[in-house]
Design an enzyme around this catalytic site. Structure first.
Site, PDB file in Angstrom:
ATOM      1  N   LYS A   8     -11.139 -24.410  77.931  1.00 44.78           N
ATOM      2  CA  LYS A   8     -10.011 -24.762  78.794  1.00 44.78           C
ATOM      3  C   LYS A   8      -9.785 -23.615  79.782  1.00 44.78           C
ATOM      4  O   LYS A   8      -9.117 -22.631  79.469  1.00 44.78           O
ATOM      5  CB  LYS A   8      -8.750 -25.022  77.969  1.00 44.78           C
ATOM      6  CG  LYS A   8      -8.801 -26.367  77.247  1.00 44.78           C
ATOM      7  CD  LYS A   8      -7.434 -26.822  76.764  1.00 44.78           C
ATOM      8  CE  LYS A   8      -6.445 -27.057  77.863  1.00 44.78           C
ATOM      9  NZ  LYS A   8      -6.824 -28.178  78.759  1.00 44.78           N
ATOM     10  N   TYR A  36       9.511 -33.653  72.346  1.00 42.59           N
ATOM     11  CA  TYR A  36       8.784 -34.483  73.306  1.00 42.59           C
ATOM     12  C   TYR A  36       7.271 -34.283  73.196  1.00 42.59           C
ATOM     13  O   TYR A  36       6.502 -35.222  73.029  1.00 42.59           O
ATOM     14  CB  TYR A  36       9.256 -34.169  74.735  1.00 42.59           C
ATOM     15  CG  TYR A  36       8.483 -34.931  75.782  1.00 42.59           C
ATOM     16  CD1 TYR A  36       8.916 -36.189  76.196  1.00 42.59           C
ATOM     17  CD2 TYR A  36       7.310 -34.429  76.331  1.00 42.59           C
ATOM     18  CE1 TYR A  36       8.192 -36.920  77.129  1.00 42.59           C
ATOM     19  CE2 TYR A  36       6.581 -35.144  77.251  1.00 42.59           C
ATOM     20  CZ  TYR A  36       7.020 -36.387  77.653  1.00 42.59           C
ATOM     21  OH  TYR A  36       6.291 -37.110  78.561  1.00 42.59           O
ATOM     22  N   HIS A  37       6.833 -33.048  73.298  1.00 40.25           N
ATOM     23  CA  HIS A  37       5.404 -32.771  73.345  1.00 40.25           C
ATOM     24  C   HIS A  37       4.752 -32.915  71.977  1.00 40.25           C
ATOM     25  O   HIS A  37       3.532 -33.031  71.878  1.00 40.25           O
ATOM     26  CB  HIS A  37       5.163 -31.370  73.912  1.00 40.25           C
ATOM     27  CG  HIS A  37       5.759 -31.189  75.275  1.00 40.25           C
ATOM     28  ND1 HIS A  37       7.037 -30.737  75.455  1.00 40.25           N
ATOM     29  CD2 HIS A  37       5.260 -31.454  76.511  1.00 40.25           C
ATOM     30  CE1 HIS A  37       7.300 -30.707  76.746  1.00 40.25           C
ATOM     31  NE2 HIS A  37       6.258 -31.137  77.401  1.00 40.25           N
ATOM     32  N   HIS A  83      -2.285 -28.020  77.800  1.00 36.54           N
ATOM     33  CA  HIS A  83      -2.335 -29.323  77.132  1.00 36.54           C
ATOM     34  C   HIS A  83      -3.714 -29.471  76.496  1.00 36.54           C
ATOM     35  O   HIS A  83      -4.661 -29.924  77.129  1.00 36.54           O
ATOM     36  CB  HIS A  83      -2.068 -30.455  78.130  1.00 36.54           C
ATOM     37  CG  HIS A  83      -0.639 -30.565  78.532  1.00 36.54           C
ATOM     38  ND1 HIS A  83      -0.134 -29.922  79.631  1.00 36.54           N
ATOM     39  CD2 HIS A  83       0.399 -31.234  77.971  1.00 36.54           C
ATOM     40  CE1 HIS A  83       1.168 -30.204  79.743  1.00 36.54           C
ATOM     41  NE2 HIS A  83       1.505 -30.989  78.750  1.00 36.54           N
ATOM     42  N   ASP A 114      -3.755 -24.350  82.038  1.00 37.71           N
ATOM     43  CA  ASP A 114      -3.367 -25.626  81.447  1.00 37.71           C
ATOM     44  C   ASP A 114      -3.429 -25.527  79.925  1.00 37.71           C
ATOM     45  O   ASP A 114      -4.484 -25.315  79.345  1.00 37.71           O
ATOM     46  CB  ASP A 114      -4.303 -26.729  81.948  1.00 37.71           C
ATOM     47  CG  ASP A 114      -4.153 -28.024  81.166  1.00 37.71           C
ATOM     48  OD1 ASP A 114      -3.009 -28.342  80.782  1.00 37.71           O
ATOM     49  OD2 ASP A 114      -5.166 -28.686  80.937  1.00 37.71           O
ATOM     50  N   TYR A 118      11.801 -35.293  87.141  1.00 39.11           N
ATOM     51  CA  TYR A 118      11.156 -34.001  86.904  1.00 39.11           C
ATOM     52  C   TYR A 118      10.342 -33.656  88.142  1.00 39.11           C
ATOM     53  O   TYR A 118       9.376 -34.353  88.467  1.00 39.11           O
ATOM     54  CB  TYR A 118      10.272 -34.137  85.669  1.00 39.11           C
ATOM     55  CG  TYR A 118       9.553 -32.897  85.220  1.00 39.11           C
ATOM     56  CD1 TYR A 118      10.228 -31.701  85.007  1.00 39.11           C
ATOM     57  CD2 TYR A 118       8.190 -32.932  84.941  1.00 39.11           C
ATOM     58  CE1 TYR A 118       9.564 -30.574  84.549  1.00 39.11           C
ATOM     59  CE2 TYR A 118       7.511 -31.816  84.478  1.00 39.11           C
ATOM     60  CZ  TYR A 118       8.204 -30.641  84.292  1.00 39.11           C
ATOM     61  OH  TYR A 118       7.535 -29.523  83.833  1.00 39.11           O
TER      62      TYR A 118
END
Length: 686
Positions: free
Chosen positions: A551, A169-170, A557, A555, A15
């Site tokens: 945040k 995945y996440h 996440h 981003d 990646y």
């Protein structure tokens, strides 16, 4: 045994993408020369969220976690001298997936490629963006329409392309158990397939072609047996759903097709050399079993918990795959786990539990309804809080983090700041200057405008107007998007036009509804912190201590920020958490309006050096210089020292895994800022 009897190896990817299209192109060509067999493109956050590099929210984010692609010129440079007709390219892109696929197709056309031969994948799973990764743009309905239109277009025009990677995945990174990971991904797949079927864009007799192009992207954690059984359960459930719900008779079209990246957020900053064996073990979970083997694998680098990996680090991960595929005898045998009673029992249990959860979501109205109601998000926040609590309690052991912490000096990180790659701050200024020049020059393009019919060769403005007209109606948006790409429209302009028609969406945070995961019984660490919070509030003469969790930047996440918010709430704080994607101005304004006692900023994208000082300066200008600001994220040591010198009270990185301890330290910083005497800990050491 001859080579012909072996299975062919999976696609091997890393990646990658950073700084500029030119730098990323050089990296791709070097990786291909080293034996990589496919490309996996990482885009920067402005590209993922539909902003141009000169937008205020893009500040500090340009080229950080991937490559900026703002228009066709960038896409040309990204793949210069790489024949796209011969390449298999995965693009990790979701909200703006249609736009990036359009740019990729036009760049391939300019190379003279037959687009029907293009092979690759666009991730394009917006549900997991609402739940975990945070790069969503549009509300669920319009987002599902974009995905539906892409699938219909690719089936008819780019038949070898995987238009969506249903992405669990996440979800695992956000706290999902194996049952949640499978169930939520399958529920997303059902929502997407139902939407394509109901759109009428693909005839019923060709619906098997749609199913055959649906792929999955999964996470492989370190629990080897569980992860392998998870993949077997995934395959069984997919076969059942596609056969029973959609009537797909062709077993080949029902095949569960998935790629994998092993768990990046499971990598540790402490003793990072241990990450190598974690990566290997996680890779084995998705390669050893032939009947559940991934068809594409990309491995993170050992130092991703420290910062951006260097080319050498990525090469190390590629070599791990190559040794397994080419030196071992793995590919010479049938499934080595077939007939195992242990494996079969675990798979049967997972299948039963997942089918029950899928039914529960369908009763709510499906995945999109479960997103909008906040059910899926609250479940993930809760399970993540429980997992973090087990780690803090030592029930889940992580070598080098909460056990076996004594270590020899690590030669790999002797020069810690040299152990990762940094992005030159000048890249952002260069990219901003370039896009200004692109906008100024594009509509003078003689090959498009020189005497041409404006309805055949529209200007950028005309192409955008056409896009908005199509978005307001019901037609497939891919053709209008392709015309925008050819006209030189930018990523931000394409997304802005659709924002105007569709609106934007702020996903539920799941914080307020998350149950208590750590008890505060007398004698526990949380009980002590609760006492510190209560005493400090009393001494300050306020009802409750107030913590703003913010945040800044792009981003998305938010897992760490959410866990801090939940634990602070459970410790007695009044928590102000407004979710992701905020400007420094919005954060500082909220801190003043809410009269908070501390500001906590969470940044994992590397933009801390630009955004945190901005917040500090705004607070000082407003007369709140004494308000403590703490920062958490993937922050190199040198950057952490610079932030502290700029006025940050404390910096927390992944090595600080004890959330209750972090909350206690936040209280200490509040007391220090308000000139209160330190509170002496009464906790008895274990």
């Amino acid at each position: 045994m001859t080579e012909r009897q072996k299975d062919r190896p999976w696609l091997m990817r890393t990646y990658a993408g950073h700084s500029t299209a030119e730098a990323s192109n050089e990296l791709y060509r070097r990786n291909l020369a080293k034996g990589q067999t496919g490309l996996s493109v990482a885009f920067d956050l402005p590209t993922q969220t539909g902003y141009d590099p000169d937008h205020i929210l893009a500040r500090g984010e340009v080229g950080r976690v991937g490559v900026p692609v703002s228009h066709l010129g960038d896409m040309r440079r990204l793949f210069q001298d790489i024949p796209l007709e011969q390449m298999n390219t995965s693009m990790t892109i979701n909200a703006t997936a249609m736009w990036l696929l359009a740019l990729y197709q036009v760049a391939a056309e300019e190379q003279g490629a037959d687009i029907s031969k293009l092979q690759g994948t666009t991730q394009n799973d917006i549900v997991k963006e609402y739940l975990s990764r945070g790069t969503h743009v549009f509300p669920p309905g319009p987002s599902l329409r974009l995905t539906t239109d892409m699938i219909a277009y690719t089936v008819n025009n780019i038949p070898k392309w995987n238009p969506i990677n249903i992405c669990s995945y996440h979800l695992q990174e956000a706290g999902a158990t194996p049952v949640q990971e499978i169930s939520y991904a399958m529920s997303t797949a059902i929502a997407v397939l139902d939407s394509v079927r109901d759109s009428g864009q693909v005839p019923p007799e060709r619906f098997g072609e749609v199913v055959a192009r649906i792929s999955f992207f999964v996470n492989a954690g370190v629990r080897f047996i569980e992860e392998m059984c998870k993949m077997r359960a995934f395959g069984r459930i997919w076969d059942k759903v596609t056969r029973e719900r959609y009537g797909i008779e062709d077993a080949k079209q029902r095949r569960f097709r998935y790629g994998v990246q092993v768990n990046s957020l499971g990598l540790t900053e402490a003793q990072p050399e241990n990450n190598v064996q974690r990566i290997v073990l996680e890779m084995l979970a998705v390669t050893l079993s032939k009947d559940a083997r991934a068809r594409a694998v990309q491995l993170p680098a050992w130092n991703e918990a420290l910062g951006l990996p260097r080319p050498w680090d990525q090469q190390w991960s590629l070599r791990i795959q190559q040794v397994l595929a080419h030196e071992s005898d793995l590919l010479e045998y049938e499934d080595i786990f077939a007939g195992s009673h242990v494996i079969e029992a675990k798979v049967d249990s997972l299948v039963a539990d997942c089918l029950a959860e899928i039914d529960r979501i369908q009763e709510m109205g499906g995945a999109m309804a479960a997103v909008e109601s906040g059910y899926l998000k609250s479940q993930l926040v809760s399970s993540h809080a429980e997992r973090r609590a087990r780690i803090e309690a030592g029930e889940d052991k992580i070598v080098g983090v909460n056990c076996f912490q004594q270590t020899e000096p690590n030669p790999l990180t002797a020069d810690l700041d040299g152990a990762i790659m940094t992005v030159d701050a000048a890249v952002e200024a260069l990219t901003v200057e370039r896009i200004g020049r692109w906008r100024a020059e594009r509509q003078e393009s003689s090959d498009r405008q020189g005497g041409g019919d404006p309805f055949v060769f529209p200007t950028a403005r005309q192409a955008l107007d056409r896009l908005m007209e199509a978005a307001a109606g019901t037609e497939n948006l891919m053709e209008a998007t392709l015309e925008c790409a050819r006209a030189g429209v930018t990523t931000g302009e394409w997304a802005s036009a659709l924002r105007e028609v569709f609106g934007e969406f702020r996903a539920p945070t799941g914080v307020s509804s998350a149950p208590v995961a750590v008890t505060a019984e007398p004698g526990t660490p949380l009980a002590e912190v609760r006492e510190k919070v209560a005493r400090t509030a009393e001494e300050l003469g306020t009802g409750r201590l107030r913590l703003l969790v913010g945040k800044p930047g792009l981003d998305g996440h938010s897992n760490g920020a959410e866990q801090i918010a939940v634990r602070a709430r459970d410790a007695g704080f009044e928590v102000v958490y407004q979710g992701i994607r905020l400007t420094p101005e919005q954060i500082s304004s909220a801190a003043l309006a809410e009269d908070v006692h501390c500001v906590g900023l969470s940044i994992l994208s590397g933009s801390h050096s630009a955004l945190v000082p901005d917040v500090l300066e705004r607070l000082r200008a407003a007369g709140a210089a004494d308000l403590p600001v703490i920062v958490g994220g993937i922050i190199p040591n040198a950057d952490a020292e610079e932030l502290k010198a700029a006025g940050v009270a404390a910096v927390f990185t992944p090595k600080d895994f004890g959330i209750t301890e972090i909350i206690g330290r936040i209280v200490d910083e509040i007391r220090k800022a308000n000139k209160l005497n330190p509170l002496i800990s009464t906790e008895v050491p274990a």
